[in-house]
Design an enzyme around this catalytic site. Structure first.
Site, PDB file in Angstrom:
ATOM      1  N   HIS A  84      43.203  36.068  47.638  1.00 12.23           N
ATOM      2  CA  HIS A  84      43.527  37.882  47.388  1.00 12.23           C
ATOM      3  C   HIS A  84      42.930  38.427  47.971  1.00 12.23           C
ATOM      4  CE1 HIS A  84      44.695  36.323  43.234  1.00 12.23           C
ATOM      5  NE2 HIS A  84      45.834  36.077  43.991  1.00 12.23           N
ATOM      6  N   GLU A  87      40.010  40.651  47.553  1.00 11.14           N
ATOM      7  CA  GLU A  87      38.596  40.140  46.328  1.00 11.14           C
ATOM      8  C   GLU A  87      38.125  39.711  47.328  1.00 11.14           C
ATOM      9  OE1 GLU A  87      40.228  38.015  44.354  1.00 11.14           O
ATOM     10  OE2 GLU A  87      41.731  38.716  42.791  1.00 11.14           O
ATOM     11  N   HIS A 198      37.124  34.417  43.923  1.00 10.22           N
ATOM     12  CA  HIS A 198      37.756  35.156  44.201  1.00 10.22           C
ATOM     13  C   HIS A 198      37.009  36.486  43.585  1.00 10.22           C
ATOM     14  CE1 HIS A 198      41.902  33.913  43.561  1.00 10.22           C
ATOM     15  NE2 HIS A 198      41.057  32.872  44.071  1.00 10.22           N
ATOM     16  N   GLU A 289      35.273  32.947  40.278  1.00  5.26           N
ATOM     17  CA  GLU A 289      35.182  34.450  40.312  1.00  5.26           C
ATOM     18  C   GLU A 289      34.039  35.233  39.922  1.00  5.26           C
ATOM     19  OE1 GLU A 289      38.025  36.227  39.988  1.00  5.26           O
ATOM     20  OE2 GLU A 289      39.587  34.736  39.137  1.00  5.26           O
TER      21      GLU A 289
END
Length: 440
Positions: A84, A87, A198, A289
């Protein structure tokens, strides 16, 4: 600027210097990778897996004692970041990781020597360079998530849980350039373990991300046959991280026990990359994440690197879990596409040997029965020694027709389905053997 001119500039500039803590543009990142590769050709190899929609190269740096090609017995590992485009911390972390691995190798530091001597590591710092070019700097709500065509790349992979109608649609859909590049990459390298980085939360997420709402659903989680291994892998990252294991919640995020979560239990998604890696490429992948803020301020980058460095290294070491080896026929010839299944772990697509007859099965220490041959293996904890347990199988030549018993490989099944035909293969071995929502 062309890659040729960049390379000339790199050669003139000389060895790589200390990498700054900041957000490098795509061209700056390319120049840095060229420089690192030119300065350390004995342990690095820079290659492109394809181009983005706008034609930017998707650069991968391979690191290891044989960086240009696979070595039998050496597992393949990969990190992917910036899927993404907005990110962005993963880009910084992976460039810093490259810098530290190369510096540590040059300085004969044990940790780097052990990793590079035992593992071939592939690092793709940006999977979505076009999105990064458009990214805003807001912590959560900003443009740049999607690729240039406005597609979320983490919803664009073939999905094993799609229904028959959806499967047909998937065959006809045009996949995005970046997704096609990764699918092609997975065909050329037999990756064993992987993570994609991410931002927007602080948690290690593991498959499945989707479900048929069938037997894989257990207490709200979509559970894989290797769930124990996935939970272990997620815990390794979380507990090696400075704070992830505490399960602290980010703004607009739920708390996570031990800083880990099953992807589906967090929120279901179709077409995700980690499910694709696991189902069709037999590569166990996590989604990491790594920061509450998708675009952290530059001043916070050194601290965020310190938070994640140990975890990034510890996770790579887990590629040596379990058991590895080769399958040979009665003539001593390596067997490609032989099914290597572990009793009680029936994958949608069976794990198979690669072109070298190799298999890798990430397993926790314990006793396991393999269907390649009637063997029970006592598997130790490999990461401590930077090597999974090695065990080769020697197969007898057998056939459904006893009169044809001398025909080698008579009952090998076809290879796993390609992305053009994403329906999972029949998991039954047919090789005849003795036995708010913020989008994250």
């Amino acid at each position: 600027m062309s890659s040729l001119f960049l390379l000339l500039a790199v050669l003139i500039a000389g060895p790589a210097s200390m990498l700054e803590f900041r957000y490098h543009s795509n061209s700056e990142m390319e120049q840095y990778l060229l420089q690192i590769n030119a300065s350390n050709p004995e342990v690095t190899h820079l290659y492109s897996i394809g181009q983005s929609v706008k034609g930017q190269q998707l650069w991968v740096l391979a690191l290891g004692l044989s960086p240009r090609r696979h070595t039998v017995g050496i597992p393949e590992f990969k990190y992917v970041a910036n899927m993404h485009g907005n990110e962005v911390l993963g880009r910084v972390l992976l460039l810093q990781l490259i810098n530290d691995l190369v510096r540590g190798y040059r300085d004969n530091e044990t940790w780097s020597l052990q990793l590079l001597n035992s593992t071939r590591i592939h690092i793709l710092p940006t999977m979505n360079p076009d999105g990064f070019d458009e990214a805003g700097t807001h912590c959560q709500y900003s443009q740049g998530r999607f690729n240039y065509n406005g597609v979320d790349l983490n919803r664009n992979f073939p999905d094993a849980f799609a229904g028959l109608r959806r499967q047909q649609q998937l065959r006809e859909e045009k996949r995005e350039a970046e997704v096609r590049a990764v699918i092609g990459w997975l065909r050329t390298e037999s990756f064993v373990l992987s993570a994609n980085l991410h931002g927007g939360a602080l948690v290690a997420s593991y498959p499945y991300d989707n479900s048929n709402k069938d037997s894989e659903l257990v207490d709200g989680a979509s559970v894989t046959p290797d769930n124990d291994v996935f939970v272990h892998l997620a815990r390794v990252y979380s507990h090696s991280h400075a704070s992830m294991h505490r399960g602290d919640r980010c703004d607009d995020s739920m708390p996570f026990l031990e800083g880990i979560t099953n992807g589906y239990q967090w929120y279901p998604l179709s077409g995700g990359m980690q499910d694709y890696n696991y189902v069709w490429a037999q590569c166990l992948e996590l989604t990491l994440e790594v920061s509450c803020c998708k675009f952290p301020p530059v001043r916070e980058l050194p601290a965020l690197w310190a938070d994640n460095k140990k975890a990034l290294l510890a996770f790579m070491q887990q590629v040596h879990l379990g058991v590895k080896g080769r399958v040979f026929d009665a003539s001593g010839v390596p067997v490609q596409n032989a099914v290597v299944e572990v009793k009680g772990r029936r994958n949608m697509c069976p794990f198979r040997t690669d072109q070298h007859g190799e298999y890798y099965r990430l397993l926790l220490p314990g006793k396991y029965s393999f269907t390649v041959k009637t063997n029970t293996l006592n598997v130790p904890y490999g990461p401590d020694n930077y090597s999974a347990m090695k065990h080769d199988f020697l197969l007898r030549r057998v056939s459904a027709d006893p009169t044809q018993s001398n025909l080698p490989h008579a009952n090998l099944t076809p290879a796993d389905p390609t992305p053009a035909d994403p329906t999972p293969a029949d998991p039954t071995p047919t090789f005849l053997l003795p036995q708010k929502k913020i989008l994250i």
